[in-house]
Design an enzyme around this catalytic site. Structure first.
Site, PDB file in Angstrom:
ATOM      1  N   GLY A  12     -77.161  16.847  22.516  1.00  0.00           N
ATOM      2  CA  GLY A  12     -76.031  16.481  23.367  1.00  0.00           C
ATOM      3  C   GLY A  12     -75.765  17.399  24.549  1.00  0.00           C
ATOM      4  O   GLY A  12     -75.269  16.958  25.580  1.00  0.00           O
ATOM      5  N   ASP A  55     -71.872  19.554  23.728  1.00  0.00           N
ATOM      6  CA  ASP A  55     -71.359  18.479  24.572  1.00  0.00           C
ATOM      7  C   ASP A  55     -69.871  18.242  24.343  1.00  0.00           C
ATOM      8  O   ASP A  55     -69.097  18.137  25.279  1.00  0.00           O
ATOM      9  CB  ASP A  55     -72.165  17.180  24.371  1.00  0.00           C
ATOM     10  CG  ASP A  55     -72.302  16.775  22.904  1.00  0.00           C
ATOM     11  OD1 ASP A  55     -71.826  17.503  22.007  1.00  0.00           O
ATOM     12  OD2 ASP A  55     -72.917  15.719  22.645  1.00  0.00           O
ATOM     13  N   PHE A  76     -64.387   6.963  22.288  1.00  0.00           N
ATOM     14  CA  PHE A  76     -65.817   7.237  22.211  1.00  0.00           C
ATOM     15  C   PHE A  76     -66.447   7.189  23.597  1.00  0.00           C
ATOM     16  O   PHE A  76     -66.356   6.189  24.296  1.00  0.00           O
ATOM     17  CB  PHE A  76     -66.502   6.230  21.277  1.00  0.00           C
ATOM     18  CG  PHE A  76     -67.863   6.708  20.867  1.00  0.00           C
ATOM     19  CD1 PHE A  76     -68.003   7.605  19.825  1.00  0.00           C
ATOM     20  CD2 PHE A  76     -68.989   6.280  21.547  1.00  0.00           C
ATOM     21  CE1 PHE A  76     -69.261   8.074  19.462  1.00  0.00           C
ATOM     22  CE2 PHE A  76     -70.244   6.744  21.192  1.00  0.00           C
ATOM     23  CZ  PHE A  76     -70.379   7.646  20.148  1.00  0.00           C
ATOM     24  N   ASP A  97     -65.137  17.400  18.842  1.00  0.00           N
ATOM     25  CA  ASP A  97     -64.428  16.237  18.301  1.00  0.00           C
ATOM     26  C   ASP A  97     -63.620  16.736  17.104  1.00  0.00           C
ATOM     27  O   ASP A  97     -62.507  17.221  17.268  1.00  0.00           O
ATOM     28  CB  ASP A  97     -65.450  15.156  17.955  1.00  0.00           C
ATOM     29  CG  ASP A  97     -64.812  13.891  17.421  1.00  0.00           C
ATOM     30  OD1 ASP A  97     -63.574  13.764  17.495  1.00  0.00           O
ATOM     31  OD2 ASP A  97     -65.529  13.003  16.914  1.00  0.00           O
TER      32      ASP A  97
END
Ligand code: IMP
Ligand code: MG
Length: 188
Positions: A53, A109, A165, A112
């Site tokens: 990522g 990246d 997302f 979350d």
């Protein structure tokens, strides 16, 4: 509806909205790179990019960091397809980079749930003995997490985003979309 993006034509129909365009990413990386350069000046720096990522983020960020740094990569998988974190972080190689005495900047990246970076950080600290370890992420999702989750905070964050997302600029959905030069929201 998506604005026309010449390089990608109109094939990217499932992107419902461009969240962060190329120019905005570049401008933000310029600022982050300046802060990171000032912070690590004079320190033995090793950047550890968490693949896949962070590939585009790392490439564009580090070209703006004029320091004598080393670059290593770690491959981990925390998603097994789909749009939810699996909670299981798998290291895809056995060997960790040589980090003893080095100041480490972990790049990923997106933050979350934070479980991926938590797991990577704990393992590097326990087994690779860096002099310090800090974290830079391109994106951080604003979300409320259940208590008890192994969570880390990032020292540098490119953009705060809502809990939706996103794909592009390194981020994937089922392995695709990483090559898009912008960050977009995937249609439900
Ligand atoms: P965490 O462990 O929940 O913080 O998840 C981190 C990893 O999940 C990231 O490195 C991404 O690979 C993936 N991920 C989390 N949110 C997204 C998203 O919105 N789009 C694409 N990948 C995501
Ligand atoms: Mg990832």
């Amino acid at each position: 509806m998506i604005a026309p993006i010449p390089e990608f034509g109109f094939k990217n129909r499932v992107i419902s909205r461009v969240l962060i365009d190329e120019k905005t990413i570049a401008a933000r990386l310029e600022i982050l790179a300046g802060q990171i350069t000032a912070f690590y000046e004079g320190k033995p720096l090793t950047v550890v990019a968490v693949l896949n990522g962070s590939l585009l983020f790392a490439a564009d960020l580090l070209r703006r960091v004029p320091l004598p740094l080393r670059l290593d990569c770690l491959s981990v998988a925390s998603y097994h397809g789909g749009m939810q974190s699996s909670g299981v972080v798998t290291f895809l190689q056995n060997h960790l980079p040589e980090l003893r005495g080095r100041h480490v900047l972990l790049l990923d990246d997106i933050l979350d749930t934070g479980q991926t970076l938590h797991t990577v950080r704990e393992r590097l600290l326990a087994e690779a003995h860096p002099a310090s370890l800090r974290i830079a992420v391109l994106l951080r999702k604003r979300k409320v997490l259940p208590p008890g989750l192994g969570r880390v905070e990032a020292d540098w964050v490119g953009f705060e985003i809502e809990d939706e997302f996103v794909v592009g600029y390194g981020l994937d959905y089922e392995g695709e979309y990483r090559n898009y030069p912008f960050i977009g929201v995937l249609e439900k």
